[in-house]
Design a protein around this motif. Sequence first.
Motif, mmCIF file in Angstrom:
data_model
loop_
_atom_site.group_PDB
_atom_site.id
_atom_site.type_symbol
_atom_site.label_atom_id
_atom_site.label_comp_id
_atom_site.label_asym_id
_atom_site.label_seq_id
_atom_site.Cartn_x
_atom_site.Cartn_y
_atom_site.Cartn_z
ATOM 1 N N ILE A 3 0.870 -1.188 0.000
ATOM 2 C CA ILE A 3 0.000 0.000 0.000
ATOM 3 C C ILE A 3 0.895 1.221 0.000
ATOM 4 O O ILE A 3 1.767 1.367 0.865
ATOM 5 C CB ILE A 3 -0.936 -0.003 1.223
ATOM 6 C CG1 ILE A 3 -1.834 -1.233 1.176
ATOM 7 C CG2 ILE A 3 -1.766 1.271 1.275
ATOM 8 C CD1 ILE A 3 -2.687 -1.418 2.392
ATOM 9 N N GLN A 7 -2.044 5.999 -1.595
ATOM 10 C CA GLN A 7 -3.281 5.260 -1.344
ATOM 11 C C GLN A 7 -3.794 5.506 0.077
ATOM 12 O O GLN A 7 -4.995 5.634 0.293
ATOM 13 C CB GLN A 7 -3.071 3.763 -1.577
ATOM 14 C CG GLN A 7 -2.879 3.400 -3.030
ATOM 15 C CD GLN A 7 -2.437 1.967 -3.198
ATOM 16 O OE1 GLN A 7 -1.548 1.493 -2.493
ATOM 17 N NE2 GLN A 7 -3.066 1.277 -4.153
ATOM 18 N N VAL A 8 -2.882 5.573 1.018
ATOM 19 C CA VAL A 8 -3.269 5.842 2.410
ATOM 20 C C VAL A 8 -3.893 7.231 2.512
ATOM 21 O O VAL A 8 -4.947 7.413 3.116
ATOM 22 C CB VAL A 8 -2.053 5.712 3.362
ATOM 23 C CG1 VAL A 8 -2.384 6.242 4.747
ATOM 24 C CG2 VAL A 8 -1.591 4.266 3.427
ATOM 25 N N ARG A 9 -3.256 8.233 1.904
ATOM 26 C CA ARG A 9 -3.801 9.600 1.938
ATOM 27 C C ARG A 9 -5.171 9.671 1.262
ATOM 28 O O ARG A 9 -6.073 10.359 1.727
ATOM 29 C CB ARG A 9 -2.826 10.578 1.300
ATOM 30 C CG ARG A 9 -1.669 10.948 2.228
ATOM 31 C CD ARG A 9 -0.904 12.121 1.674
ATOM 32 N NE ARG A 9 -0.365 11.810 0.358
ATOM 33 C CZ ARG A 9 0.888 11.461 0.108
ATOM 34 N NH1 ARG A 9 1.758 11.431 1.068
ATOM 35 N NH2 ARG A 9 1.282 11.180 -1.117
ATOM 36 N N ALA A 10 -5.328 8.960 0.151
ATOM 37 C CA ALA A 10 -6.626 8.949 -0.547
ATOM 38 C C ALA A 10 -7.702 8.297 0.317
ATOM 39 O O ALA A 10 -8.832 8.796 0.398
ATOM 40 C CB ALA A 10 -6.499 8.223 -1.885
ATOM 41 N N ALA A 11 -7.361 7.214 0.986
ATOM 42 C CA ALA A 11 -8.323 6.541 1.871
ATOM 43 C C ALA A 11 -8.688 7.435 3.048
ATOM 44 O O ALA A 11 -9.864 7.510 3.439
ATOM 45 C CB ALA A 11 -7.745 5.216 2.372
ATOM 46 N N GLU A 12 -7.714 8.116 3.608
ATOM 47 C CA GLU A 12 -7.988 9.038 4.722
ATOM 48 C C GLU A 12 -8.898 10.175 4.268
ATOM 49 O O GLU A 12 -9.803 10.578 4.995
ATOM 50 C CB GLU A 12 -6.680 9.586 5.288
ATOM 51 C CG GLU A 12 -5.895 8.553 6.067
ATOM 52 C CD GLU A 12 -4.506 9.028 6.457
ATOM 53 O OE1 GLU A 12 -3.995 10.023 5.870
ATOM 54 O OE2 GLU A 12 -3.910 8.391 7.345
ATOM 55 N N ARG A 14 -11.112 10.038 1.809
ATOM 56 C CA ARG A 14 -12.466 9.480 1.631
ATOM 57 C C ARG A 14 -13.165 9.316 2.971
ATOM 58 O O ARG A 14 -14.350 9.618 3.108
ATOM 59 C CB ARG A 14 -12.396 8.133 0.896
ATOM 60 C CG ARG A 14 -12.070 8.250 -0.580
ATOM 61 C CD ARG A 14 -12.263 6.929 -1.316
ATOM 62 N NE ARG A 14 -11.541 5.804 -0.720
ATOM 63 C CZ ARG A 14 -10.287 5.457 -1.004
ATOM 64 N NH1 ARG A 14 -9.583 6.178 -1.875
ATOM 65 N NH2 ARG A 14 -9.737 4.412 -0.431
ATOM 66 N N MET A 15 -12.439 8.848 3.974
ATOM 67 C CA MET A 15 -13.025 8.652 5.297
ATOM 68 C C MET A 15 -13.405 9.994 5.916
ATOM 69 O O MET A 15 -14.484 10.139 6.498
ATOM 70 C CB MET A 15 -12.052 7.912 6.215
ATOM 71 C CG MET A 15 -12.622 7.655 7.599
ATOM 72 S SD MET A 15 -14.179 6.734 7.625
ATOM 73 C CE MET A 15 -13.647 5.176 6.988
ATOM 74 N N ARG A 18 -16.606 11.106 4.308
ATOM 75 C CA ARG A 18 -17.747 10.326 4.777
ATOM 76 C C ARG A 18 -18.172 10.768 6.174
ATOM 77 O O ARG A 18 -19.349 10.971 6.433
ATOM 78 C CB ARG A 18 -17.422 8.834 4.790
ATOM 79 C CG ARG A 18 -18.632 7.974 5.194
ATOM 80 C CD ARG A 18 -18.278 6.510 5.297
ATOM 81 N NE ARG A 18 -17.466 6.201 6.446
ATOM 82 C CZ ARG A 18 -17.942 6.001 7.674
ATOM 83 N NH1 ARG A 18 -19.218 6.111 7.925
ATOM 84 N NH2 ARG A 18 -17.132 5.707 8.667
#
Length: 104
Positions: A3, A7-12, A14-15, A18
């Motif tokens: 990972i 990808q980690v920054r993008a997931a953070e 998105r969270m 949300r």
Amino acid sequence: MVITEQQVRAAEARMKERVSRTPVAREAYFDQGTIVLILSDGKRFTFRPEQAQGLEDARPDDLRQIEISPLGDGLHFPALDADLSVPALLQGVFGSAAWMRSHP
């Protein structure tokens, strides 16, 4: 599977998006026969323990300790080893479909 930091920054991101759109629990406590949630949007949500799967037969002492998940989207009752989803509660879902059918 590797990972990447991207990808980690993008997931953070998105969270964070949300969580900003959906109220989450900031405080939870048991008070006079009722579970009280204070939500991130300032609203208060309450329900009786007997309405929720896993809490229906709980004694008051079992309900006094409520842990809120780090994201505020879950409640854990350690004395009962019971977990509830905050988004589901806010939608009126207090247990599995089978449990809800048997507990109108």
